[in-house]
Design a protein around this motif. Sequence first.
Motif, PDB file in Angstrom:
ATOM      1  N   HIS A  12     -38.996 -48.567 -54.000  1.00 13.87           N
ATOM      2  CA  HIS A  12     -39.628 -47.340 -53.517  1.00 13.87           C
ATOM      3  C   HIS A  12     -41.088 -47.550 -53.104  1.00 13.87           C
ATOM      4  O   HIS A  12     -41.844 -48.254 -53.775  1.00 13.87           O
ATOM      5  CB  HIS A  12     -39.538 -46.241 -54.574  1.00 13.87           C
ATOM      6  N   THR A  13     -41.445 -46.910 -52.012  1.00 14.15           N
ATOM      7  CA  THR A  13     -42.778 -47.009 -51.432  1.00 14.15           C
ATOM      8  C   THR A  13     -43.412 -45.625 -51.374  1.00 14.15           C
ATOM      9  O   THR A  13     -42.801 -44.614 -51.742  1.00 14.15           O
ATOM     10  CB  THR A  13     -42.698 -47.566 -50.007  1.00 14.15           C
ATOM     11  N   GLN A  14     -44.618 -45.592 -50.869  1.00 15.25           N
ATOM     12  CA  GLN A  14     -45.305 -44.316 -50.670  1.00 15.25           C
ATOM     13  C   GLN A  14     -44.485 -43.397 -49.773  1.00 15.25           C
ATOM     14  O   GLN A  14     -44.381 -42.192 -50.018  1.00 15.25           O
ATOM     15  CB  GLN A  14     -46.678 -44.582 -50.054  1.00 15.25           C
ATOM     16  N   ALA A  15     -43.864 -43.959 -48.747  1.00 14.63           N
ATOM     17  CA  ALA A  15     -43.061 -43.160 -47.820  1.00 14.63           C
ATOM     18  C   ALA A  15     -41.866 -42.520 -48.526  1.00 14.63           C
ATOM     19  O   ALA A  15     -41.458 -41.404 -48.176  1.00 14.63           O
ATOM     20  CB  ALA A  15     -42.584 -44.022 -46.653  1.00 14.63           C
ATOM     21  N   HIS A  16     -41.297 -43.211 -49.511  1.00 21.01           N
ATOM     22  CA  HIS A  16     -40.195 -42.628 -50.279  1.00 21.01           C
ATOM     23  C   HIS A  16     -40.666 -41.377 -51.030  1.00 21.01           C
ATOM     24  O   HIS A  16     -39.936 -40.380 -51.118  1.00 21.01           O
ATOM     25  CB  HIS A  16     -39.636 -43.644 -51.282  1.00 21.01           C
ATOM     26  N   ILE A  17     -41.874 -41.444 -51.577  1.00 23.91           N
ATOM     27  CA  ILE A  17     -42.428 -40.280 -52.279  1.00 23.91           C
ATOM     28  C   ILE A  17     -42.616 -39.134 -51.294  1.00 23.91           C
ATOM     29  O   ILE A  17     -42.312 -37.973 -51.621  1.00 23.91           O
ATOM     30  CB  ILE A  17     -43.759 -40.644 -52.968  1.00 23.91           C
TER      31      ILE A  17
END
Length: 493
Positions: A371-376
């Motif tokens: 998970h990355t910032q974009a997933h959040i």
Amino acid sequence: MLLLGIDVGTSSIKVSVVDAETQKAVVSAQYPETESQIKSLKPGWAEQSPEMWWEHVQQAILKANASGAYQPRDIGSIGIAYQMHGLVVVDRGQNVLRDSIIWCDSRAVEIGNNAFRKIGEERSLSRLLNSPGNFTASKLAWVKENEPELFSRIDKVMLPGDFIAMRLTGEATISASALSEGILWDFQDDTISKDVLECYGFSSELFPPVKPVFAEHGYVTEAIAAKLSLRAGIPVTYKSGDQPNNALSLNVLQPGEVAATAGTSGVIYGVSDKLTYDPQSRVNTFAHVNYAGEQKRVGVLLCINGTGILNRWVRNNMAPGVSYKTIDSQGKEVPVGADGLRILPFGNGAERMLNNKLIGAHLLNVDFNLHTQAHIFRAEQEGIAFAFRYGLDIMRENGMNPSVIRAGKANLFQSPLFCEAFVNSTNVPVELYDNDGSVGAAIGAGIGVKAFASESEAFTNQRAIQLIEPGMSGVYEEIYQDWKTLLLRKLAE
């Protein structure tokens, strides 16, 4: 005729001057540019200064005047929309006695629950259409219990919009709609509830004279007119809570019509001609703006405290300086379902649709290798959309089954990612309009001053600017059910 609309929001004040003939805003202005402070002296508490609202209202009007787009003295009527459920108390000199306990404050939950039992659950629901819960009456009871000396000095109790009207006109009034949002209105007797007054030990003299929403609530005083370059004697002819006002601005006035907003809080608001209530009081019923006499128009309201505030929190703490547009575009690069990342957006006080439980927000199933910032970014907007779906299912249980939902293209409804998640989670199309709370308040003022021949005439120039329809409901349904399982697990803890 020019109409002035004032929207007393949690984050800021917005005003619009509307030409009654075209129903369009001549100019709009906001003050302040940054978001206003919410004071939280203890966990679950939320307060704001009414005098801060009044100062910001004046600054917003002066800012609009400075545009030079109109002559301030040509304004013929004023309407006010305001954040719902806030408690404002003043003494005999109309001096504010304490900061307002606002809508997302949770301190009075148990007081309201005790009143629900004392009055009787069946009687409360059949007459008040709600549990007293964490609403204005219960907040006033908290003041009586915890600040008795201050309570003894209270002359009048009102809602935020009533306070701003009082500052403009020197007169205090209230409406059945405002009293109902405080859980102070008896729908069977059409009067201030004797049950609530007796339960909490309140005198009826604490409340200002009751007038219809569309009525003359006072006239701008000479001193205020001079300060704001207005004409003395302008009537205030409309006052409404922000969600009934949003419905009005979207021409949601008749049974079966439904509106939504997704600002700091998230709301679905449907109109009914039946005095309906949820047995668990998870959604709430209030008198709509056009509730009067034999015309029993009520608004069934789902409120989710933790919506846009989560979106703002994510940006401020995980992507400072990044625009909402960039957050949206990055989130759309991640697959639907955010590769299993789930967010429960309930970190802004007790949630009525969760039986007034305070479970907090939760970031679940985080995988550090995936998970990355974009997933959040995607998971938080999907989590908000799923919260709407959960609440809409409660409304469906209570007979509200919208075929389309109207919303203004503002706040989260400006986000293509959120709109996609919302329509596919709920499986209901959304019509977007170029609407605004302060414009709606101005239109309400026009109805109140009879600038229009009828309510419907006030919206003859209104057109939807976009229709968004479901196309991936099956995909979202599976993800929603997983999200719901996690929510129910938290509620059971």
